[in-house]
Motif scaffolding. Structure first.
Motif, PDB file in Angstrom:
ATOM      1  N   TYR A  96       0.525  -1.490  -0.486  1.00  0.00           N
ATOM      2  CA  TYR A  96       0.188  -0.314   0.177  1.00  0.00           C
ATOM      3  C   TYR A  96       0.816   1.293  -0.031  1.00  0.00           C
ATOM      4  CZ  TYR A  96      -4.129   3.051   1.074  1.00  0.00           C
ATOM      5  OH  TYR A  96      -5.094   4.418   1.656  1.00  0.00           O
ATOM      6  N   VAL A  97       1.901   0.930   1.339  1.00  0.00           N
ATOM      7  CA  VAL A  97       3.086   2.747   0.755  1.00  0.00           C
ATOM      8  C   VAL A  97       3.278   3.113  -0.675  1.00  0.00           C
ATOM      9  CG1 VAL A  97       4.780   3.097   2.102  1.00  0.00           C
ATOM     10  CG2 VAL A  97       2.783   2.542   3.018  1.00  0.00           C
ATOM     11  N   GLN A  98       3.830   1.631  -0.826  1.00  0.00           N
ATOM     12  CA  GLN A  98       4.927   1.535  -1.431  1.00  0.00           C
ATOM     13  C   GLN A  98       4.032   2.224  -2.860  1.00  0.00           C
ATOM     14  OE1 GLN A  98       6.007  -2.216  -3.308  1.00  0.00           O
ATOM     15  NE2 GLN A  98       7.304  -1.228  -5.739  1.00  0.00           N
ATOM     16  N   MET A  99       3.040   1.582  -3.542  1.00  0.00           N
ATOM     17  CA  MET A  99       1.888   1.791  -4.823  1.00  0.00           C
ATOM     18  C   MET A  99       1.808   3.321  -4.076  1.00  0.00           C
ATOM     19  SD  MET A  99       1.473   0.115  -7.154  1.00  0.00           S
ATOM     20  CE  MET A  99       3.451  -0.673  -6.395  1.00  0.00           C
ATOM     21  N   SER A 100       0.852   3.495  -3.370  1.00  0.00           N
ATOM     22  CA  SER A 100       0.666   5.497  -2.720  1.00  0.00           C
ATOM     23  C   SER A 100       1.394   5.777  -3.513  1.00  0.00           C
ATOM     24  CB  SER A 100       0.305   5.561  -1.377  1.00  0.00           C
ATOM     25  OG  SER A 100      -1.444   4.281  -0.857  1.00  0.00           O
ATOM     26  N   THR A 101       3.096   5.833  -2.594  1.00  0.00           N
ATOM     27  CA  THR A 101       4.085   6.844  -3.044  1.00  0.00           C
ATOM     28  C   THR A 101       4.445   6.503  -4.278  1.00  0.00           C
ATOM     29  OG1 THR A 101       4.981   6.161  -0.842  1.00  0.00           O
ATOM     30  CG2 THR A 101       6.349   7.273  -2.123  1.00  0.00           C
ATOM     31  N   ILE A 102       4.827   5.732  -5.769  1.00  0.00           N
ATOM     32  CA  ILE A 102       4.480   5.829  -6.428  1.00  0.00           C
ATOM     33  C   ILE A 102       3.587   7.154  -7.506  1.00  0.00           C
ATOM     34  CG2 ILE A 102       4.286   4.628  -9.123  1.00  0.00           C
ATOM     35  CD1 ILE A 102       5.801   2.238  -6.982  1.00  0.00           C
ATOM     36  N   LEU A 103       2.634   6.974  -6.553  1.00  0.00           N
ATOM     37  CA  LEU A 103       1.154   7.063  -7.164  1.00  0.00           C
ATOM     38  C   LEU A 103       1.234   8.500  -6.977  1.00  0.00           C
ATOM     39  CD1 LEU A 103      -2.015   4.962  -6.746  1.00  0.00           C
ATOM     40  CD2 LEU A 103      -1.406   5.218  -9.215  1.00  0.00           C
ATOM     41  N   LEU A 104       1.406   9.517  -6.000  1.00  0.00           N
ATOM     42  CA  LEU A 104       1.934  10.807  -5.265  1.00  0.00           C
ATOM     43  C   LEU A 104       2.767  11.205  -6.513  1.00  0.00           C
ATOM     44  CD1 LEU A 104       1.280  11.761  -2.077  1.00  0.00           C
ATOM     45  CD2 LEU A 104       3.255  12.935  -3.407  1.00  0.00           C
ATOM     46  N   ASP A 203       6.632  -2.347 -12.491  1.00  0.00           N
ATOM     47  CA  ASP A 203       7.194  -3.361 -11.122  1.00  0.00           C
ATOM     48  C   ASP A 203       8.360  -3.252 -10.846  1.00  0.00           C
ATOM     49  OD1 ASP A 203       5.134  -4.346 -11.288  1.00  0.00           O
ATOM     50  OD2 ASP A 203       5.162  -6.475 -12.044  1.00  0.00           O
ATOM     51  N   TRP A 204       9.205  -2.892 -11.477  1.00  0.00           N
ATOM     52  CA  TRP A 204      10.589  -2.433 -11.433  1.00  0.00           C
ATOM     53  C   TRP A 204      10.694  -1.455 -10.224  1.00  0.00           C
ATOM     54  CZ3 TRP A 204      12.852   2.159 -11.718  1.00  0.00           C
ATOM     55  CH2 TRP A 204      12.009   3.028 -12.283  1.00  0.00           C
ATOM     56  N   LEU A 205       9.831  -1.078 -10.166  1.00  0.00           N
ATOM     57  CA  LEU A 205      10.081   0.539  -8.926  1.00  0.00           C
ATOM     58  C   LEU A 205       9.541  -0.513  -8.057  1.00  0.00           C
ATOM     59  CD1 LEU A 205       8.297   3.865 -10.089  1.00  0.00           C
ATOM     60  CD2 LEU A 205      10.813   3.623  -8.948  1.00  0.00           C
ATOM     61  N   THR A 206      11.049  -0.942  -7.065  1.00  0.00           N
ATOM     62  CA  THR A 206      10.269  -1.957  -5.874  1.00  0.00           C
ATOM     63  C   THR A 206      10.791  -0.607  -4.556  1.00  0.00           C
ATOM     64  OG1 THR A 206      12.774  -2.272  -5.555  1.00  0.00           O
ATOM     65  CG2 THR A 206      11.171  -4.093  -6.602  1.00  0.00           C
ATOM     66  N   LEU A 207      10.600  -0.997  -3.118  1.00  0.00           N
ATOM     67  CA  LEU A 207      10.751  -0.320  -2.011  1.00  0.00           C
ATOM     68  C   LEU A 207      12.126   0.181  -2.494  1.00  0.00           C
ATOM     69  CD1 LEU A 207       8.815  -1.664   0.626  1.00  0.00           C
ATOM     70  CD2 LEU A 207       8.174   0.566  -0.567  1.00  0.00           C
ATOM     71  N   TRP A 208      12.890  -0.375  -2.573  1.00  0.00           N
ATOM     72  CA  TRP A 208      14.314  -0.061  -2.911  1.00  0.00           C
ATOM     73  C   TRP A 208      15.373   0.957  -3.315  1.00  0.00           C
ATOM     74  CZ3 TRP A 208      18.710  -0.050  -5.625  1.00  0.00           C
ATOM     75  CH2 TRP A 208      19.804   0.129  -5.272  1.00  0.00           C
ATOM     76  N   TRP A 209      14.955   0.641  -4.737  1.00  0.00           N
ATOM     77  CA  TRP A 209      14.698   1.633  -5.740  1.00  0.00           C
ATOM     78  C   TRP A 209      13.493   2.693  -5.447  1.00  0.00           C
ATOM     79  CZ3 TRP A 209      18.108   1.527  -9.677  1.00  0.00           C
ATOM     80  CH2 TRP A 209      18.611   0.661  -9.505  1.00  0.00           C
ATOM     81  N   ALA A 215      16.045   9.617  -2.410  1.00  0.00           N
ATOM     82  CA  ALA A 215      17.442  10.161  -1.428  1.00  0.00           C
ATOM     83  C   ALA A 215      17.868  11.020  -2.446  1.00  0.00           C
ATOM     84  CB  ALA A 215      18.264   8.732  -0.988  1.00  0.00           C
ATOM     85  N   TRP A 216      17.416  10.337  -3.619  1.00  0.00           N
ATOM     86  CA  TRP A 216      18.741  10.869  -4.864  1.00  0.00           C
ATOM     87  C   TRP A 216      18.060  13.083  -5.590  1.00  0.00           C
ATOM     88  CZ3 TRP A 216      23.172  11.329  -6.660  1.00  0.00           C
ATOM     89  CH2 TRP A 216      23.642  10.175  -6.113  1.00  0.00           C
ATOM     90  N   ALA A 217      16.459  12.027  -5.407  1.00  0.00           N
ATOM     91  CA  ALA A 217      15.805  13.380  -5.292  1.00  0.00           C
ATOM     92  C   ALA A 217      15.721  13.991  -4.652  1.00  0.00           C
ATOM     93  CB  ALA A 217      14.433  13.000  -5.619  1.00  0.00           C
ATOM     94  N   ALA A 218      15.930  13.570  -3.121  1.00  0.00           N
ATOM     95  CA  ALA A 218      16.749  14.703  -2.059  1.00  0.00           C
ATOM     96  C   ALA A 218      17.248  15.422  -1.639  1.00  0.00           C
ATOM     97  CB  ALA A 218      15.671  14.027  -0.778  1.00  0.00           C
ATOM     98  N   ALA A 219      18.149  14.702  -2.029  1.00  0.00           N
ATOM     99  CA  ALA A 219      19.433  15.415  -2.165  1.00  0.00           C
ATOM    100  C   ALA A 219      19.841  16.895  -3.467  1.00  0.00           C
ATOM    101  CB  ALA A 219      21.045  14.936  -2.414  1.00  0.00           C
ATOM    102  N   PHE A 220      19.362  16.302  -4.294  1.00  0.00           N
ATOM    103  CA  PHE A 220      19.307  17.159  -5.825  1.00  0.00           C
ATOM    104  C   PHE A 220      18.933  18.059  -5.129  1.00  0.00           C
ATOM    105  CE2 PHE A 220      16.945  19.395  -9.391  1.00  0.00           C
ATOM    106  CZ  PHE A 220      18.031  19.717  -9.389  1.00  0.00           C
ATOM    107  N   GLY A 221      17.504  17.901  -4.213  1.00  0.00           N
ATOM    108  CA  GLY A 221      16.726  19.038  -4.024  1.00  0.00           C
ATOM    109  C   GLY A 221      17.678  20.188  -3.010  1.00  0.00           C
TER     110      GLY A 221
END
Length: 263
Positions: A96-104, A203-209, A215-221
């Motif tokens: 649920y958390v994974q899919m909701s984050t991807i959708l957001l 499907d390749w967007l697992t929790l790890w990816w 993390a990279w997006a936050a660092a860039f921000g």
């Protein structure tokens, strides 16, 4: 009645926490007098000013009570899926958390892309300044996922059921009628990303990816905010070894003989 709601809440913890979070954010926004311009998603502010954080703040924020109640009610109805046997098989709360984050995140990106096409390529400049808020895109994404997965029906605020495959489009029409200011583009973006998720394209967007990309997006921000002077992190400024910060006008920091010097 209260006990029934309490039992339902225990059976759908992810939905319950999400509803509580959205309600809490609305309370904070209302108390602080925060408006659309400060948290909303628009092409002009998000891409023009590189305020990428708006992809997140816009979708977690509600400025109008009716909009919040509509989304919470719909989200709670979708929560029936969380209490089903098939939910645990897919990964439970982590899914649920994974899919909701991807959708957001992706629905925000798709919304900006559509605004860019309409506003820049098709010269419909009004779309460059349109500002959207609300969790609707994620909700529409979930409706689409459940529709494609073959869920039988969806409860319309407890008054009746409609076939699940019609839900995203029926809700799109209903929302436009009840809340005229609702973003058609934002809702459509949620539906499009929902189809990508449901058809296993992502499907390749697992929790790890997902965590790695965030993390990279936050660092860039953070780096961009430091470069533009919106965030003061001295040790990051020390990394600049040029003659000065072109964007902020700040002098560069150099280490000479073990001593920090500004030039």
């Amino acid at each position: 009645m209260g006990q029934s709601i309490f039992i339902q809440a225990l059976g759908r913890p992810a939905t319950t926490v999400t509803c509580a979070m959205l309600g809490g954010i609305y309370g904070y926004i209302t108390a602080k007098g925060i408006g659309y311009d400060q948290v909303g998603l628009s092409h002009e502010k998000t891409l023009g000013r590189w305020e990428i954080w708006r992809i997140v703040t816009a979708q977690l924020s509600h400025v109008e009570l009716l909009h919040l109640l509509f989304n919470l009610t719909t989200l709670w109805s979708i929560g029936d899926f969380e209490a089903s046997d098939g939910f645990a098989a897919k990964g439970g709360v982590a899914y649920y958390v994974q899919m909701s984050t991807i959708l957001l995140l992706l629905s925000g990106v798709v919304t900006l892309a559509l605004y860019h096409v309409l506003g820049v390529l098709l010269k419909r400049e009004q779309y460059l300044s349109v500002t959207t808020v609300g969790y609707s895109a994620v909700i529409f994404g979930w409706m689409t996922i459940l529709a494609v997965s073959g869920s039988a029906s969806f409860s319309v605020f407890g008054f009746g059921n409609i076939p699940m495959y019609l839900t995203p489009f029926a809700s799109l029409v209903l929302t436009s009628i009840i809340i005229p200011r609702a973003s058609f583009i934002g809702h459509l973006s949620g539906i499009l990303v929902g189809f990508l998720v449901a058809t296993e394209v992502l499907d390749w967007l697992t929790l790890w990816w997902l965590a790695s990309l965030l993390a990279w997006a936050a660092a860039f921000g953070v780096y961009h905010m430091v470069r533009t002077g919106r965030l003061d992190v001295p040790w990051l400024r020390m990394l600049h070894q040029d003659s000065g910060d072109i964007e902020t006008g700040s002098p560069a920091v150099h280490i000479v003989g073990g001593v920090l010097e500004r030039r």
